[in-house]
Design an enzyme around this catalytic site. Structure first.
Site: not given
Lengths: 536, 85
Positions: B15-16
């Site tokens: 994820h980010a």
């Protein structure tokens, strides 16, 4: 009066004027430019400014909401440096001879569509990030100041949705609550609202044309009340008053030791069910974790969780707690908390059945995997292992033997194992009665009052017909707690309570007087219990 | 050329935040670093590329390093995956 409903993202009441938050819309028109290189230079300058703004925001966010929540701005900065994104924009300016505003806006839209189209809720949210950074660059290019709401007084902020950067740039002293028409309880704004302790509602789709009106946010019921009538207003003002007093009192207790007036110290710990709960533990100033239910690792997966998966979760909690005690309870499932891949048989009477340590001692491999993960994680913090559902001394001795073998095994593999405290749950009448013998085997006891009450009173809490017979403060239970504490102290070990009764503030004084060394409660109850302790 | 494979353990996948850290780590080395996951391919030095791959928990990622300092890059990234993902 109008009552609009949405989803509560953070509880609490707020009363005040409603303000619509509007990011000034920059009209982006496509114009053609003759000097593409100069336009690219203009874009690059704007991007540098945007990057500097994000850097400053990151610093502010670290201070306001912690590094973990702030990381998103670092990611935003990296997105602004992404070669594909930059090439897309520059290529467009160069090839199509268009203005930078237009190129940024179209490229941002293209990239955000990639994310919006992914079949992953988390990644879909990232579409908003790309739009957010692109909008920032466009604003800078157009020379438009960052938007906001005209907030001359503390207000309830209503918006379509709030980008994380918008949320963080707000003057916190002017925001009473957040209300968004879109968004989800998982959006950054919701998460930030929780960290900032501001009531928040999301998905209040009918909150339109409310700017300037009086409003009430009820973050418990998930309601926005617009132009409340007098009675409703009065009612909520009382709630707000009580909430303020309570919060002030509790905040004043943060950082204070849980010590009675005559100097007796109680360890106030928190119960958690997963890694994500640690933030709440720290925010409420718990002195440790008294019960980390490891079941979530098993419940959320489709097969036995691997040693590595478990290790990562335990290690993460140990590290975040930074040297404070973390008591992890080994697997506690049974026929009432079914997990498919364990293939447990249906039982007539699951409460008295094949569960917890009984499964662990039968499925040794499953148990060993968990113990290995726990031992490895112990190198990263202060980990204690706690075994549930004990009735006999031999069970404790067997678990200890397995544990010792595992430690040895790990050391032979060259893996580091830290100091590990070993304790058991006292939640069966049998364990209470032989507590004196059990105390010789372990470092601590933690009394699980929920099961202990059920087994002692022979009452199933799910059966409403038994309510008249049920008494949470039954003298039998209180005497048992006293017996356990005495047995522990006689052997020089400590005893705590991690069941619901531990958070019952009407009993805090009695527990401390009994000599209970530790109370482990839900994170939100830590400060209310500390309030009791310091005032006795 | 140097490569290794890793099965992602992180609940949220790449994820980010870890994507950001990964890009930072990859940027330290001059060689080309490519991520492969099923049909998808991405440049490990470009965050949007990495994020758009949508790598989720339990997916296998192959990391290919090619060029200067490929050995160091592969070793560092392998350690990075184990530590963060």
């Amino acid at each position: 009066m109008k009552v609009l409903s949405g989803k509560a993202a953070f509880k609490g009441v707020a009363i005040g004027k409603i303000r619509e938050f509007g990011q000034k819309k920059v009209e982006v028109n496509k114009t053609s430019v003759s000097d593409a290189e100069a336009e690219i230079a203009r874009f690059e300058a704007a991007r540098d400014t945007a990057s500097a703004q994000l850097g400053a925001l990151y610093e502010k966010a670290v201070a306001d909401v912690g590094e973990e929540n702030a990381a998103i701005f670092e990611v935003h900065q990296m997105m602004l440096e992404d070669e594909d994104y930059l090439d897309g924009i520059k290529g467009m300016i160069r090839d199509d001879q268009v203005n930078a505003e237009y190129a940024v806006s179209v490229t941002g839209q293209n990239f955000s569509e990639i994310f919006a189209g992914m079949d992953d809720e988390y990644m879909k949210e990232r579409a908003a990030d790309v739009k957010d950074i692109s909008a920032r660059v466009v604003r800078i290019l157009a020379g438009v100041e960052e938007g906001g709401a005209a907030m001359d007084e503390p207000s309830i902020l209503v918006a379509e949705d709030l980008a994380p950067s918008e949320t963080l740039q707000l003057d916190r002293s002017k925001v009473l609550a957040f209300v968004t028409r879109k968004g989800s309880t998982n959006s950054h704004t919701a998460i930030l609202a929780r960290t900032m302790n501001i009531p928040a509602l999301v998905m209040v789709s009918d909150a339109v044309e409310v700017d300037g009106k009086m409003g009430i946010v009820d973050g418990k019921e998930g309601k926005l009340i617009v132009e409340p009538d007098e009675e409703t207003l009065k009612n909520y003002q009382e709630k707000l008053e009580a909430q303020k007093k309570e919060q002030e009192l509790l905040n004043s207790l943060k950082g204070r030791p849980s010590v009675t007036k005559d100097g007796r110290k109680v360890n106030l710990y928190a119960n958690i069910g997963g890694v994500e709960d640690v933030e709440a533990v720290l925010a409420n100033d718990a002195e440790g974790i008294g019960l980390f239910r490891s079941e979530f690792l098993y419940l959320q997966s489709n097969d036995y969780p691997t040693e590595e998966e478990q290790f990562e979760a335990y290690k993460a909690v140990a590290e975040k707690m930074n040297g404070k005690r973390v008591i992890i309870r080994t697997l506690d499932i049974g026929a009432d908390k079914q997990i498919d891949y364990f293939e447990l048989d249906k039982e007539e009477n699951p409460a008295l059945g094949y569960r917890a340590v009984r499964i662990c001692l039968n499925k040794r491999e499953v148990f060993k995997t968990q113990l290995r993960a726990l031992c490895r994680a112990s190198a990263y913090g202060r980990i204690a292992i706690m075994v549930p559902m004990i009735i006999s001394v031999w069970e404790v001795q067997t678990v200890k033997e397995i544990l010792e073998k595992i430690k040895e095994e790990l050391r032979e593999e060259g893996k580091e194992v830290g100091e590990i405290e070993f304790g058991i749950m006292i939640e069966t009448p049998a364990s209470v009665i032989i507590a004196d013998e059990l105390a010789k085997e372990v470092d601590f006891f933690s009394i699980g009052t929920n099961d202990l009450t059920q087994y002692t009173l022979a009452i199933d809490r799910q059966n409403a017909k038994l309510d008249m017979f049920y008494n949470a403060h039954h003298p039998a239970i209180l005497r048992m707690i006293k017996m356990v504490v005495d047995a522990a102290h006689k052997e020089g070990i400590w005893a705590g309570i991690c069941g619901e009764l531990g958070a019952d503030t009407t009993l805090t004084e009695e527990f401390v007087n009994m000599g209970v060394d530790e109370l482990s409660v839900s994170p939100a109850m830590v400060l209310p219990v500390r309030n009791k302790v310091v005032n006795m | 050329m140097k490569e290794f494979s890793y099965v992602v353990q992180d609940e949220l996948g790449i994820h980010a935040r870890p994507a950001g850290l990964l890009v930072k780590e990859a940027a330290k080395y001059p060689c080309d670093i490519t991520l492969k996951c099923g049909e998808k391919k991405g440049n490990a030095k470009r965050i949007m590329n990495v994020m758009a791959m949508g790598v989720k928990k339990e997916m296998e990622v192959t990391v290919v390093c090619e060029g200067d300092q490929e050995d160091e890059a592969a070793a560092a990234l392998e350690a990075f995956f184990k530590e963060n993902l």
